[in-house]
Design a protein around this motif. Sequence first.
Motif, PDB file in Angstrom:
ATOM      1  N   ALA A   3      23.217  47.175  56.967  1.00 28.50           N
ATOM      2  CA  ALA A   3      22.154  46.533  57.750  1.00 28.50           C
ATOM      3  C   ALA A   3      21.380  45.533  56.904  1.00 28.50           C
ATOM      4  O   ALA A   3      20.228  45.216  57.208  1.00 28.50           O
ATOM      5  CB  ALA A   3      21.210  47.567  58.368  1.00 28.50           C
ATOM      6  N   SER A   4      22.009  44.978  55.877  1.00 29.03           N
ATOM      7  CA  SER A   4      21.309  44.064  54.974  1.00 29.03           C
ATOM      8  C   SER A   4      20.881  42.768  55.653  1.00 29.03           C
ATOM      9  O   SER A   4      19.809  42.227  55.354  1.00 29.03           O
ATOM     10  CB  SER A   4      22.184  43.755  53.754  1.00 29.03           C
ATOM     11  OG  SER A   4      23.415  43.166  54.135  1.00 29.03           O
ATOM     12  N   THR A   5      21.694  42.266  56.590  1.00 30.99           N
ATOM     13  CA  THR A   5      21.309  41.039  57.292  1.00 30.99           C
ATOM     14  C   THR A   5      20.089  41.280  58.173  1.00 30.99           C
ATOM     15  O   THR A   5      19.162  40.469  58.202  1.00 30.99           O
ATOM     16  CB  THR A   5      22.479  40.515  58.147  1.00 30.99           C
ATOM     17  OG1 THR A   5      23.584  40.215  57.300  1.00 30.99           O
ATOM     18  CG2 THR A   5      22.076  39.254  58.903  1.00 30.99           C
ATOM     19  N   ALA A   6      20.074  42.394  58.873  1.00 30.40           N
ATOM     20  CA  ALA A   6      18.930  42.719  59.728  1.00 30.40           C
ATOM     21  C   ALA A   6      17.655  42.880  58.898  1.00 30.40           C
ATOM     22  O   ALA A   6      16.581  42.388  59.281  1.00 30.40           O
ATOM     23  CB  ALA A   6      19.207  44.004  60.508  1.00 30.40           C
ATOM     24  N   ILE A   7      17.761  43.548  57.774  1.00 33.31           N
ATOM     25  CA  ILE A   7      16.587  43.756  56.920  1.00 33.31           C
ATOM     26  C   ILE A   7      16.116  42.434  56.337  1.00 33.31           C
ATOM     27  O   ILE A   7      14.910  42.134  56.322  1.00 33.31           O
ATOM     28  CB  ILE A   7      16.917  44.775  55.814  1.00 33.31           C
ATOM     29  CG1 ILE A   7      17.186  46.148  56.437  1.00 33.31           C
ATOM     30  CG2 ILE A   7      15.770  44.867  54.807  1.00 33.31           C
ATOM     31  CD1 ILE A   7      17.745  47.170  55.461  1.00 33.31           C
ATOM     32  N   THR A   8      17.053  41.611  55.865  1.00 36.74           N
ATOM     33  CA  THR A   8      16.685  40.307  55.310  1.00 36.74           C
ATOM     34  C   THR A   8      15.979  39.450  56.353  1.00 36.74           C
ATOM     35  O   THR A   8      14.926  38.846  56.080  1.00 36.74           O
ATOM     36  CB  THR A   8      17.933  39.577  54.788  1.00 36.74           C
ATOM     37  OG1 THR A   8      18.502  40.333  53.719  1.00 36.74           O
ATOM     38  CG2 THR A   8      17.588  38.186  54.288  1.00 36.74           C
ATOM     39  N   ARG A   9      16.524  39.380  57.562  1.00 41.02           N
ATOM     40  CA  ARG A   9      15.899  38.574  58.618  1.00 41.02           C
ATOM     41  C   ARG A   9      14.539  39.114  59.013  1.00 41.02           C
ATOM     42  O   ARG A   9      13.613  38.353  59.322  1.00 41.02           O
ATOM     43  CB  ARG A   9      16.825  38.510  59.838  1.00 41.02           C
ATOM     44  CG  ARG A   9      18.079  37.686  59.598  1.00 41.02           C
ATOM     45  CD  ARG A   9      18.971  37.640  60.827  1.00 41.02           C
ATOM     46  NE  ARG A   9      20.181  36.887  60.581  1.00 41.02           N
ATOM     47  CZ  ARG A   9      21.178  36.754  61.455  1.00 41.02           C
ATOM     48  NH1 ARG A   9      21.083  37.343  62.645  1.00 41.02           N
ATOM     49  NH2 ARG A   9      22.250  36.052  61.154  1.00 41.02           N
ATOM     50  N   SER A  10      14.399  40.420  58.984  1.00 36.42           N
ATOM     51  CA  SER A  10      13.116  41.029  59.320  1.00 36.42           C
ATOM     52  C   SER A  10      12.049  40.647  58.299  1.00 36.42           C
ATOM     53  O   SER A  10      10.907  40.334  58.649  1.00 36.42           O
ATOM     54  CB  SER A  10      13.248  42.553  59.383  1.00 36.42           C
ATOM     55  OG  SER A  10      14.190  42.940  60.368  1.00 36.42           O
ATOM     56  N   ILE A  11      12.422  40.679  57.028  1.00 45.23           N
ATOM     57  CA  ILE A  11      11.488  40.298  55.973  1.00 45.23           C
ATOM     58  C   ILE A  11      11.150  38.812  56.068  1.00 45.23           C
ATOM     59  O   ILE A  11       9.976  38.420  55.970  1.00 45.23           O
ATOM     60  CB  ILE A  11      12.075  40.644  54.590  1.00 45.23           C
ATOM     61  CG1 ILE A  11      12.210  42.167  54.437  1.00 45.23           C
ATOM     62  CG2 ILE A  11      11.200  40.081  53.469  1.00 45.23           C
ATOM     63  CD1 ILE A  11      12.970  42.591  53.193  1.00 45.23           C
ATOM     64  N   GLU A  12      12.158  37.983  56.289  1.00 40.80           N
ATOM     65  CA  GLU A  12      11.935  36.538  56.396  1.00 40.80           C
ATOM     66  C   GLU A  12      11.009  36.206  57.568  1.00 40.80           C
ATOM     67  O   GLU A  12      10.137  35.331  57.453  1.00 40.80           O
ATOM     68  CB  GLU A  12      13.264  35.819  56.582  1.00 40.80           C
ATOM     69  CG  GLU A  12      14.129  35.765  55.336  1.00 40.80           C
ATOM     70  CD  GLU A  12      15.440  35.066  55.591  1.00 40.80           C
ATOM     71  OE1 GLU A  12      15.837  34.251  54.740  1.00 40.80           O
ATOM     72  OE2 GLU A  12      16.071  35.310  56.642  1.00 40.80           O
ATOM     73  N   LYS A  13      11.207  36.888  58.683  1.00 36.94           N
ATOM     74  CA  LYS A  13      10.386  36.611  59.857  1.00 36.94           C
ATOM     75  C   LYS A  13       8.943  37.058  59.649  1.00 36.94           C
ATOM     76  O   LYS A  13       8.000  36.368  60.052  1.00 36.94           O
ATOM     77  CB  LYS A  13      10.975  37.315  61.082  1.00 36.94           C
ATOM     78  CG  LYS A  13      10.276  36.944  62.388  1.00 36.94           C
ATOM     79  CD  LYS A  13      11.045  37.464  63.580  1.00 36.94           C
ATOM     80  CE  LYS A  13      10.369  37.019  64.879  1.00 36.94           C
ATOM     81  NZ  LYS A  13      11.132  37.471  66.077  1.00 36.94           N
ATOM     82  N   ALA A  14       8.754  38.208  59.003  1.00 37.74           N
ATOM     83  CA  ALA A  14       7.407  38.740  58.797  1.00 37.74           C
ATOM     84  C   ALA A  14       6.673  38.026  57.666  1.00 37.74           C
ATOM     85  O   ALA A  14       5.443  37.879  57.719  1.00 37.74           O
ATOM     86  CB  ALA A  14       7.479  40.234  58.510  1.00 37.74           C
TER      87      ALA A  14
END
Length: 201
Positions: free
Chosen positions: A18-29
């Motif tokens: 789930a590294s892509t989901a986590i990365t995008r979540s951090i980038e968005k926040a």
Amino acid sequence: MIICEQPRLIFLAVPRTASTAITRSIEKAFPDCEKFGQHRMQIPGHYSQDRYFVFAGARNPYARVVSHYLHRFRTHPLSVGLWTFTEYVQNMVRNRLRWWGLSGDPPAVKWVQGTGCTHFIRYEQLEVDWAALPAWQELESVPRLVKANANPEKYDWRHFYTQDLARKVYDHQQADFDFFGYEKASWRPAFARQQEHRPVA
């Protein structure tokens, strides 16, 4: 890898956890965070590891290897796209993936070895572990977790395994089984049914 100053964190993206989901979540926040190569593990020298909360993802190794195979089956049609899962495992355990320009598929704990990583989010309980991250303690709310990059087709990864293939993957990924406590027998469909019907304490 993604590095943030506020909150002070470093996320190391182990493939198929789930590294892509986590990365995008951090980038968005936190839009001001700095992103390096997606699966880069070498933290730049001017970032002192002891000043950051360093974390990564983890997943049942049997499931992660199947997920990586399916992902590469789609994205590398002239190599993995021509292989069976058995052939993929054979090339993985013999360290031959690099012959086709592919990175190896080591255990998650070896991906992050020497990085100062102190915390892992488990794929199997992603939302719970994400919400409980110590990095969010000083924030008013937990950042929203964005879901992304899952294999598009529903499948049961256990059906890819025979006893021989499971043994080879277990031997190759044993560091993760030992560190995270994943069961050696968890590749068996019967194991999943037992877990579903296990009484709650």
